[in-house]
Design an enzyme around this catalytic site. Structure first.
Site, PDB file in Angstrom:
ATOM      1  N   MET A  15       0.856  -1.195   0.000  1.00 40.68           N
ATOM      2  CA  MET A  15       0.000   0.000   0.000  1.00 40.68           C
ATOM      3  C   MET A  15       0.893   1.247   0.000  1.00 40.68           C
ATOM      4  O   MET A  15       0.456   2.330   0.403  1.00 40.68           O
ATOM      5  CB  MET A  15      -0.933  -0.003   1.207  1.00 40.68           C
ATOM      6  N   LEU A  46       6.635   3.086   1.573  1.00 36.81           N
ATOM      7  CA  LEU A  46       7.562   1.954   1.683  1.00 36.81           C
ATOM      8  C   LEU A  46       8.669   2.211   2.701  1.00 36.81           C
ATOM      9  O   LEU A  46       9.175   3.326   2.824  1.00 36.81           O
ATOM     10  CB  LEU A  46       8.183   1.657   0.314  1.00 36.81           C
ATOM     11  N   HIS A  47       9.016   1.137   3.426  1.00 36.71           N
ATOM     12  CA  HIS A  47      10.127   1.197   4.379  1.00 36.71           C
ATOM     13  C   HIS A  47      11.017  -0.023   4.132  1.00 36.71           C
ATOM     14  O   HIS A  47      10.747  -0.823   3.227  1.00 36.71           O
ATOM     15  CB  HIS A  47       9.600   1.256   5.819  1.00 36.71           C
ATOM     16  N   GLY A 104      11.247  -2.763   5.550  1.00 35.91           N
ATOM     17  CA  GLY A 104      10.532  -4.045   5.560  1.00 35.91           C
ATOM     18  C   GLY A 104      10.017  -4.389   4.159  1.00 35.91           C
ATOM     19  O   GLY A 104      10.198  -5.513   3.673  1.00 35.91           O
ATOM     20  N   HIS A 105       9.404  -3.420   3.481  1.00 35.77           N
ATOM     21  CA  HIS A 105       8.918  -3.668   2.116  1.00 35.77           C
ATOM     22  C   HIS A 105      10.088  -4.014   1.192  1.00 35.77           C
ATOM     23  O   HIS A 105       9.978  -4.890   0.335  1.00 35.77           O
ATOM     24  CB  HIS A 105       8.233  -2.409   1.547  1.00 35.77           C
ATOM     25  N   GLN A 132     -10.351  -2.385   2.662  1.00 41.12           N
ATOM     26  CA  GLN A 132      -9.876  -3.032   3.889  1.00 41.12           C
ATOM     27  C   GLN A 132      -9.858  -2.076   5.081  1.00 41.12           C
ATOM     28  O   GLN A 132      -9.371  -2.426   6.148  1.00 41.12           O
ATOM     29  CB  GLN A 132      -8.516  -3.702   3.663  1.00 41.12           C
ATOM     30  N   GLY A 171       4.779 -10.114   4.017  1.00 39.43           N
ATOM     31  CA  GLY A 171       5.559 -10.123   5.262  1.00 39.43           C
ATOM     32  C   GLY A 171       4.868 -10.900   6.372  1.00 39.43           C
ATOM     33  O   GLY A 171       3.637 -10.935   6.460  1.00 39.43           O
ATOM     34  N   GLN A 191      -2.781 -12.316   7.856  1.00 39.23           N
ATOM     35  CA  GLN A 191      -3.023 -11.933   6.466  1.00 39.23           C
ATOM     36  C   GLN A 191      -2.320 -12.911   5.517  1.00 39.23           C
ATOM     37  O   GLN A 191      -2.893 -13.353   4.512  1.00 39.23           O
ATOM     38  CB  GLN A 191      -2.515 -10.507   6.231  1.00 39.23           C
ATOM     39  N   SER A 209       4.326   0.943   8.161  1.00 35.76           N
ATOM     40  CA  SER A 209       4.071   2.312   7.678  1.00 35.76           C
ATOM     41  C   SER A 209       3.362   3.113   8.754  1.00 35.76           C
ATOM     42  O   SER A 209       3.517   4.332   8.849  1.00 35.76           O
ATOM     43  CB  SER A 209       3.214   2.287   6.418  1.00 35.76           C
TER      44      SER A 209
END
Ligand code: PAF
Length: 287
Positions: free
Chosen positions: A35, A38-39, A41-42, A66, A152, A158, A191
């Site tokens: 979504m 981005l950090h 982790g992405h 969502q 992730g 999820q 995020s």
């Protein structure tokens, strides 16, 4: 990798034209759904995707279905320019960033429900959430037709919901989970961490610290009926408003009272200030 200019697709037709050309050339395609905002982790998902396919597509779409009416759709962090800049240092071959109208044309009326595995944990406090996620991810899979897709493990429920949906609907995609990436102080990257005040940011790593020590106590054979209430108390004292703390089977998400040899995780959601944080840790098998 040196920075490069990544092509964009804003429509399903443009996305498919590119992916079809890769498949026609016998190349494999990985999709990393995001979504945006981005950090690191992405970016770890992107790096993992690179190792599983010849070409990588990153989708950026803040999915309205969502979010409940009282949630943060309007304020969810958006930074397309910054996202493109970050991705340009990686082996990303295409960014798919559809408009809401492209994703949900007038009259859109289909929802995918993945029953059972969506119940409990985040499914209880956010009842609309997994229907929205499953529907948009099914659409992304059908639009892009990737060979693999990477999600992730921070959003662990999820990941399992999407894996189950792909299996149940015979979607020909290999769903891969990627380990949680943490800040040096242990806070899981998200995020939404951008919402934390300076004071709450200092408290936030306590969630992971206390989860890890509770998981170790469980592995030592302490009863869940003692460890979980004590964990809740310590989190509340630290300033968290606990939504849930649960020990579950890592593959089926069945609740577990007794820790044995089955793969087990401890799941948490807690609100700190205005920010809802989620995290999960492995409960090691008892020694
Ligand atoms: O995890 C996320 O960022 C989103 O839930 C996803 C999987 C991209 C669907 O909108």
């Amino acid at each position: 990798m040196p920075k490069h200019q990544i092509p964009f697709a804003r429509t399903v037709a443009n996305l498919r034209a590119q992916v079809d050309a890769w498949h026609a050339a016998n190349k494999t395609v990985a999709l990393v759904p995001t979504m945006g905002a981005l950090h690191t982790g992405h970016l770890s998902l992107v790096k993992l995707a690179e190792t599983h396919a010849d070409h990588v597509v990153v989708s950026i779409f803040v999915n309205p279905t969502q979010f409940a009416a009282n949630e943060d759709l309007g304020t969810y962090p958006r930074d397309e320019v910054g996202d493109v800049e970050k991705l340009s240092a990686h082996k990303v071959d295409l960014i798919y960033a559809p408009t809401p109208e492209e994703m949900y044309p007038e009259g859109f009326s289909t929802t995918i429900a993945v029953n059972g595995i969506s119940d409990g944990l985040c499914g209880s406090s956010r009842p609309h959430f997994f229907g929205g996620v499953a529907t948009v991810v099914a659409k992304l899979f059908l639009q892009c037709r990737p060979d693999v897709a990477v999600f992730g493990e921070k959003d662990y429920q999820q990941l399992l919901v999407i894996r189950r949906m792909a299996r149940d609907l015979d979607l020909p995609v290999n769903v891969i989970g990627a380990p949680i990436v943490r800040e040096p102080d242990g806070l899981a990257m998200s995020s939404r961490n951008a919402y934390l005040s300076e004071v709450d940011r200092k408290t936030a790593p306590k969630l992971n610290e206390l989860l890890r020590s509770a998981a170790n106590l469980l592995a030592e054979g302490r009863a869940t009926s003692k460890v979980i209430p004590n964990l809740k108390k310590r989190l509340s004292e630290a300033g968290f408003d606990v939504d849930y703390l649960e020990v579950r089977h890592a593959e089926t998400l069945a609740p577990l009272d007794i820790i044995g040899k089955t793969p087990t995780r401890l799941f948490a959601a807690a609100i700190l200030g205005k920010t809802r944080l989620i995290d999960n840790v492995v409960v090691p098998a008892p020694r």
